[in-house]
Design a protein around this motif. Structure first.
Motif, mmCIF file in Angstrom:
data_model
loop_
_atom_site.group_PDB
_atom_site.id
_atom_site.type_symbol
_atom_site.label_atom_id
_atom_site.label_comp_id
_atom_site.label_asym_id
_atom_site.label_seq_id
_atom_site.Cartn_x
_atom_site.Cartn_y
_atom_site.Cartn_z
ATOM 1 N N TYR A 1 0.839 -1.198 0.000
ATOM 2 C CA TYR A 1 0.000 0.000 0.000
ATOM 3 C C TYR A 1 0.874 1.247 0.000
ATOM 4 O O TYR A 1 2.011 1.215 0.471
ATOM 5 C CB TYR A 1 -0.889 0.051 1.252
ATOM 6 C CG TYR A 1 -2.026 -0.937 1.252
ATOM 7 C CD1 TYR A 1 -3.235 -0.630 0.658
ATOM 8 C CD2 TYR A 1 -1.885 -2.173 1.870
ATOM 9 C CE1 TYR A 1 -4.288 -1.531 0.668
ATOM 10 C CE2 TYR A 1 -2.935 -3.090 1.883
ATOM 11 C CZ TYR A 1 -4.133 -2.763 1.285
ATOM 12 O OH TYR A 1 -5.170 -3.650 1.300
ATOM 13 N N THR A 2 0.321 2.349 -0.488
ATOM 14 C CA THR A 2 1.017 3.625 -0.347
ATOM 15 C C THR A 2 0.599 4.245 0.988
ATOM 16 O O THR A 2 -0.524 4.056 1.459
ATOM 17 C CB THR A 2 0.712 4.597 -1.509
ATOM 18 O OG1 THR A 2 -0.701 4.766 -1.637
ATOM 19 C CG2 THR A 2 1.302 4.091 -2.814
ATOM 20 N N TRP A 3 1.538 4.976 1.592
ATOM 21 C CA TRP A 3 1.340 5.616 2.885
ATOM 22 C C TRP A 3 1.738 7.084 2.764
ATOM 23 O O TRP A 3 2.737 7.405 2.132
ATOM 24 C CB TRP A 3 2.224 4.978 3.945
ATOM 25 C CG TRP A 3 1.869 3.572 4.319
ATOM 26 C CD1 TRP A 3 1.978 2.458 3.548
ATOM 27 C CD2 TRP A 3 1.364 3.137 5.586
ATOM 28 N NE1 TRP A 3 1.582 1.350 4.256
ATOM 29 C CE2 TRP A 3 1.203 1.747 5.519
ATOM 30 C CE3 TRP A 3 1.050 3.795 6.773
ATOM 31 C CZ2 TRP A 3 0.722 0.994 6.574
ATOM 32 C CZ3 TRP A 3 0.581 3.040 7.836
ATOM 33 C CH2 TRP A 3 0.419 1.659 7.740
ATOM 34 N N THR A 4 0.968 7.970 3.373
ATOM 35 C CA THR A 4 1.271 9.400 3.367
ATOM 36 C C THR A 4 1.771 9.834 4.732
ATOM 37 O O THR A 4 1.184 9.492 5.758
ATOM 38 C CB THR A 4 0.022 10.222 2.974
ATOM 39 O OG1 THR A 4 -0.276 9.948 1.594
ATOM 40 C CG2 THR A 4 0.244 11.704 3.149
ATOM 41 N N TYR A 5 2.877 10.593 4.715
ATOM 42 C CA TYR A 5 3.368 11.222 5.936
ATOM 43 C C TYR A 5 2.644 12.552 6.031
ATOM 44 O O TYR A 5 2.588 13.315 5.062
ATOM 45 C CB TYR A 5 4.881 11.433 5.878
ATOM 46 C CG TYR A 5 5.456 11.937 7.178
ATOM 47 C CD1 TYR A 5 5.617 11.087 8.261
ATOM 48 C CD2 TYR A 5 5.843 13.262 7.321
ATOM 49 C CE1 TYR A 5 6.139 11.538 9.461
ATOM 50 C CE2 TYR A 5 6.377 13.726 8.515
ATOM 51 C CZ TYR A 5 6.517 12.851 9.573
ATOM 52 O OH TYR A 5 7.037 13.296 10.767
ATOM 53 N N LEU A 6 2.069 12.834 7.187
ATOM 54 C CA LEU A 6 1.243 14.024 7.327
ATOM 55 C C LEU A 6 1.350 14.625 8.724
ATOM 56 O O LEU A 6 1.876 14.005 9.643
ATOM 57 C CB LEU A 6 -0.222 13.693 7.008
ATOM 58 C CG LEU A 6 -0.890 12.532 7.771
ATOM 59 C CD1 LEU A 6 -1.370 12.945 9.144
ATOM 60 C CD2 LEU A 6 -2.026 11.958 6.964
ATOM 61 N N ARG A 7 0.839 15.839 8.838
ATOM 62 C CA ARG A 7 0.716 16.495 10.137
ATOM 63 C C ARG A 7 -0.755 16.745 10.372
ATOM 64 O O ARG A 7 -1.453 17.288 9.515
ATOM 65 C CB ARG A 7 1.473 17.822 10.178
ATOM 66 C CG ARG A 7 1.452 18.459 11.578
ATOM 67 C CD ARG A 7 2.311 19.711 11.636
ATOM 68 N NE ARG A 7 1.713 20.810 10.928
ATOM 69 C CZ ARG A 7 0.756 21.610 11.425
ATOM 70 N NH1 ARG A 7 0.293 21.413 12.634
ATOM 71 N NH2 ARG A 7 0.277 22.591 10.703
ATOM 72 N N ASN A 8 -1.236 16.344 11.541
ATOM 73 C CA ASN A 8 -2.608 16.596 11.943
ATOM 74 C C ASN A 8 -2.662 18.034 12.461
ATOM 75 O O ASN A 8 -2.052 18.349 13.485
ATOM 76 C CB ASN A 8 -3.015 15.589 13.026
ATOM 77 C CG ASN A 8 -4.463 15.694 13.412
ATOM 78 O OD1 ASN A 8 -5.030 16.774 13.473
ATOM 79 N ND2 ASN A 8 -5.062 14.553 13.696
ATOM 80 N N ASP A 9 -3.348 18.922 11.736
ATOM 81 C CA ASP A 9 -3.388 20.336 12.113
ATOM 82 C C ASP A 9 -4.055 20.569 13.468
ATOM 83 O O ASP A 9 -3.727 21.520 14.168
ATOM 84 C CB ASP A 9 -4.099 21.161 11.042
ATOM 85 C CG ASP A 9 -3.285 21.300 9.768
ATOM 86 O OD1 ASP A 9 -2.048 21.125 9.824
ATOM 87 O OD2 ASP A 9 -3.877 21.566 8.710
ATOM 88 N N GLY B 1 -1.218 18.585 15.978
ATOM 89 C CA GLY B 1 0.203 18.810 15.751
ATOM 90 C C GLY B 1 1.007 17.533 15.603
ATOM 91 O O GLY B 1 2.213 17.572 15.375
ATOM 92 N N VAL B 2 0.367 16.380 15.694
ATOM 93 C CA VAL B 2 1.050 15.090 15.585
ATOM 94 C C VAL B 2 1.374 14.807 14.123
ATOM 95 O O VAL B 2 0.539 14.997 13.236
ATOM 96 C CB VAL B 2 0.178 13.955 16.170
ATOM 97 C CG1 VAL B 2 0.789 12.588 15.900
ATOM 98 C CG2 VAL B 2 -0.032 14.162 17.653
ATOM 99 N N THR B 3 2.617 14.352 13.865
ATOM 100 C CA THR B 3 3.001 13.905 12.532
ATOM 101 C C THR B 3 3.080 12.392 12.542
ATOM 102 O O THR B 3 3.404 11.777 13.563
ATOM 103 C CB THR B 3 4.371 14.482 12.116
ATOM 104 O OG1 THR B 3 5.353 14.106 13.084
ATOM 105 C CG2 THR B 3 4.320 15.992 11.974
ATOM 106 N N GLY B 4 2.764 11.794 11.403
ATOM 107 C CA GLY B 4 2.840 10.349 11.307
ATOM 108 C C GLY B 4 2.445 9.851 9.936
ATOM 109 O O GLY B 4 2.090 10.631 9.051
#
Length: 117
Positions: free
Chosen positions: A85-93, A96-99
């Motif tokens: 699967y593809t996975w996106t690295y993101l920040r939860n606005d 503030g958590v990134t993952g």
């Protein structure tokens, strides 16, 4: 599926280059603990409905937070996990958590910008 059109020319090039590059993997997953910079400059209201934000692109990596459909997400880039699967690295606005979140759990299928890992 969303990246299939972009992958067709690359697959043709890989088919020609396979004998030269068998020792190098085509794509690497993000190991647990991997953080990346923001490469995806686009921004709009993306959401997930209770998706785990993980420390790497694998369900075996620790959960750092949970992204809900009421929270806006800032995509940084994507990679391919060991699971295919593809996975996106993101920040939860909101938190503030990134993952890392698997793209099929995101409202619009995730980032279109590769992390290059």
């Amino acid at each position: 599926m969303k990246r299939l059109t972009a992958l067709v020319p690359m697959l043709a090039a890989v088919a020609v280059a396979v004998p030269l590059s068998l020792a190098t993997p085509a794509a690497a997953h993000a190991s647990c603990g991997t953080n990346v910079s923001d490469r995806d400059g686009s921004s709009w209201g993306r959401t997930a409905n209770g998706a785990n934000e993980r420390s790497g692109s694998s369900t075996g990596c620790a959960i750092k937070g949970i992204a809900y459909n009421t929270q806006a997400l800032d995509y940084h880039c994507y990679t391919v996990g060991n699971d295919g699967y593809t996975w996106t690295y993101l920040r939860n606005d909101a938190t503030g958590v990134t993952g890392w979140v698997r793209d099929d759990l995101l409202s619009d299928g995730g980032s279109y910008v590769s992390c290059g890992i």
